[in-house]
Design an enzyme around this catalytic site. Sequence first.
Site, PDB file in Angstrom:
ATOM      1  N   ASP A   1      10.416 -10.537   3.561  1.00  0.00           N
ATOM      2  CA  ASP A   1      10.335 -11.939   3.145  1.00  0.00           C
ATOM      3  C   ASP A   1      11.460 -12.204   2.155  1.00  0.00           C
ATOM      4  OD1 ASP A   1       9.451 -10.838   0.739  1.00  0.00           O
ATOM      5  OD2 ASP A   1       7.550 -11.932   0.688  1.00  0.00           O
TER       6      ASP A   1
ATOM      7  N   CYS B   1       8.637  -6.567   0.823  1.00  0.00           N
ATOM      8  CA  CYS B   1       8.325  -7.837   0.153  1.00  0.00           C
ATOM      9  C   CYS B   1       8.517  -7.611  -1.341  1.00  0.00           C
ATOM     10  CB  CYS B   1       6.943  -8.359   0.530  1.00  0.00           C
ATOM     11  SG  CYS B   1       5.556  -7.306   0.077  1.00  0.00           S
TER      12      CYS B   1
ATOM     13  N   THR C   1       6.312  -6.757  -3.871  1.00  0.00           N
ATOM     14  CA  THR C   1       5.656  -5.525  -4.313  1.00  0.00           C
ATOM     15  C   THR C   1       5.503  -4.488  -3.211  1.00  0.00           C
ATOM     16  OG1 THR C   1       3.533  -6.479  -3.732  1.00  0.00           O
ATOM     17  CG2 THR C   1       4.261  -6.775  -6.016  1.00  0.00           C
TER      18      THR C   1
ATOM     19  N   HIS D   1       1.976  14.449   6.060  1.00  0.00           N
ATOM     20  CA  HIS D   1       0.519  14.591   6.099  1.00  0.00           C
ATOM     21  C   HIS D   1      -0.152  13.456   6.876  1.00  0.00           C
ATOM     22  CE1 HIS D   1       0.029  17.444   2.366  1.00  0.00           C
ATOM     23  NE2 HIS D   1       1.000  17.825   3.184  1.00  0.00           N
TER      24      HIS D   1
ATOM     25  N   HIS E   1      -4.222  18.569   8.864  1.00  0.00           N
ATOM     26  CA  HIS E   1      -3.647  17.219   8.803  1.00  0.00           C
ATOM     27  C   HIS E   1      -3.911  16.455  10.102  1.00  0.00           C
ATOM     28  CE1 HIS E   1      -2.004  18.237   5.027  1.00  0.00           C
ATOM     29  NE2 HIS E   1      -1.149  19.120   5.496  1.00  0.00           N
TER      30      HIS E   1
HETATM   31  C1  RB5 Z   1       6.168 -13.382  -2.895  1.00  0.00           C
HETATM   32  O1  RB5 Z   1       6.187 -14.110  -4.108  1.00  0.00           O
HETATM   33  C2  RB5 Z   1       5.324 -12.134  -3.060  1.00  0.00           C
HETATM   34  O2  RB5 Z   1       3.997 -12.484  -3.312  1.00  0.00           O
HETATM   35  C3  RB5 Z   1       5.419 -11.262  -1.812  1.00  0.00           C
HETATM   36  O3  RB5 Z   1       6.736 -10.917  -1.585  1.00  0.00           O
HETATM   37  C4  RB5 Z   1       4.680  -9.937  -1.891  1.00  0.00           C
HETATM   38  O4  RB5 Z   1       4.973  -9.238  -3.050  1.00  0.00           O
HETATM   39  C5  RB5 Z   1       3.239 -10.006  -1.620  1.00  0.00           C
HETATM   40  O5  RB5 Z   1       2.519  -8.994  -1.678  1.00  0.00           O
END
Ligand code: RB5
Length: 153
Positions: free
Chosen positions: A8, A65, A67, A98, A134
Amino acid sequence: MRVAVGNDHAGYPLRVPLIELIESSGHQVVSFGTDNEHPVDYPRFAAEVAGAVRDGQADLGVVICGTGIGSSIAANKVEGVYCALCSDPYSARMARSHNNANVIALGARVLGPDLAVDILKTFLETQPSNEPRHVRRRQQVQQIEAGNELAQE
Ligand code: RB5
């Protein structure tokens, strides 16, 4: 290998360095996601990457993304996709060895590009372990995915 990549807007800063790594390692990129920082919703690209892996258009996938959390959750809703959110090379190695993860999630607001490249390089270079314990545990995960109760030990 064919490696599906999707991101994203928040993941965009890692897109180019990770694609460069994949291509310079001799792999082919199957591209999804956005090429700028205009806000878009992460579930769509995560589903596209996961679908490409499920359907055999890609051998492995990378979702990026802010996080890595939202895209990993979304990718893991696709049957046959095992997405691991990794913030260090050791976890990336274990995710392949694993867990036989076939998609990795990375957070561009968490990781700098050099660390992200190291993590993905490790993920791509590690093969799944065939050690029986595993394999057995992965099969148990598949049983859960299929809605079955796990046999008592
Ligand atoms: C976008 O602001 C952010 O929420 C998205 O990139 C991601 O981190 C969501 O988990």
